[in-house]
Design an enzyme around this catalytic site. Sequence first.
Site, PDB file in Angstrom:
ATOM      1  N   PHE A  43       0.880  -1.179   0.000  1.00 41.21           N
ATOM      2  CA  PHE A  43       0.000   0.000   0.000  1.00 41.21           C
ATOM      3  C   PHE A  43       0.907   1.216   0.000  1.00 41.21           C
ATOM      4  CE2 PHE A  43      -1.829   3.677   1.903  1.00 41.21           C
ATOM      5  CZ  PHE A  43      -3.189   3.660   1.627  1.00 41.21           C
ATOM      6  N   GLU A  44       0.771   2.073  -0.986  1.00 38.34           N
ATOM      7  CA  GLU A  44       1.386   3.389  -0.841  1.00 38.34           C
ATOM      8  C   GLU A  44       0.646   4.386  -1.714  1.00 38.34           C
ATOM      9  OE1 GLU A  44       5.499   2.671  -3.518  1.00 38.34           O
ATOM     10  OE2 GLU A  44       5.680   2.798  -1.359  1.00 38.34           O
ATOM     11  N   VAL A  45       0.466   5.580  -1.168  1.00 35.52           N
ATOM     12  CA  VAL A  45      -0.093   6.692  -1.926  1.00 35.52           C
ATOM     13  C   VAL A  45       1.003   7.741  -1.907  1.00 35.52           C
ATOM     14  CG1 VAL A  45      -1.903   8.422  -2.089  1.00 35.52           C
ATOM     15  CG2 VAL A  45      -2.443   6.172  -1.122  1.00 35.52           C
TER      16      VAL A  45
END
Length: 346
Positions: free
Chosen positions: A243-245
């Site tokens: 998960f990365e934004v």
Amino acid sequence: DPTGEPEGILTRASEKYHPNAKDTDRIDATLLALVRNEEVDDMVSSMIDLERTWNKKFNYPWTFFNDKPFTEEFKKKTSAVTKAKTYYEVIPDEHWDKPTWIDDQIFAESAKVLEENGVQYASMMSYHKMCRWNSGLFYKHPALKDIRYYWRVEPKVHFFCDIEYDVFRYMYDNNKTYGFTINLYDDPKTLPTLWPETVKFLAEHPDYLHENSAMKWLTDDVHRPDHNRQAQGYSTCHFWSNFEVADMEFWRSQAYEDYFNHLDRAGGFFYERWGDAPVHSIALGMLEDANKLHWFRDIGYQHIPFFNCPNSNKCKGCVTGRFTDGEAWLHREDCRPSYFQHVGMN
Ligand code: GDP
Ligand code: MN
């Protein structure tokens, strides 16, 4: 308190950037997935979750990457579960292939030792390529040329909570570089020389260290003295990058380019099993303003075997505060307490 309601700012953002946003309200951003054709059903299940909880309100495009061409079946099944545009991109060989300076013989010998020491996937060449591509190459793909922010999504992950605001807009308006949900210790055996190489790099480029860095978090040796996770001075605590934004301007900066090239030349993506998660995390922790890192406490998320489960009535199918439903030792892998102590919850 690792759970709880989103901060006030999120509520304000959600009022301003509400559902049914017009195309022109979107910023330059994409949902992004590196995925194999065989994983199509698991990719679709991740998409269904994220579309239901968030993207159906904003319709950000999906961009899929693969080292092989996507099949018609993959395109058909994935485009069927979103109203947004879908793009299918092949990774150029020069971004995926093992670099010329990596020696097959040394790779084979190091992989054997790593596997004997219990390092999973050590002899799987594609896994090393994947970690290297996610570390320093994905954002150079021509399809992302005009895109600034991305949200990385893997097959078979889950999203549990309704998110009412535009997450990318939040990043932009609040000048955030990187958003995460989970912080974990890594296996030191995967990266024995990553920290020594990092120290060398910093000695060559002392000016790159940010004056408000999160170095104290990277080098924390206090939180889990019983846990034996330290690797030559690095706590091994990292943002779990499935998960990365994030804002690709950071990866595209000269400082990160120099850091990645230093690591790439050092060979540890192949002779050890450096993951993109510790590489991204160390870079952010030393080169970026710690105030530009953001914990998305409100995004309920699971990648087996770990969760981020907020305390909120917007979440379904996720037990408040649960970190893992796996074996007992897995509970000690959470290093968010170290992150919160040194960096805070901003
Ligand atoms: P893990 O989470 O560390 O166990 O690694 P995964 O097997 O989940 O791989 C991470 C991501 O990269 C997933 O989205 C995979 O679909 C993708 N991936 C890994 N290896 C390859 C590969 O060789 N080709 C492609 N196209 N995708 C890959
Ligand atoms: Mn995965």
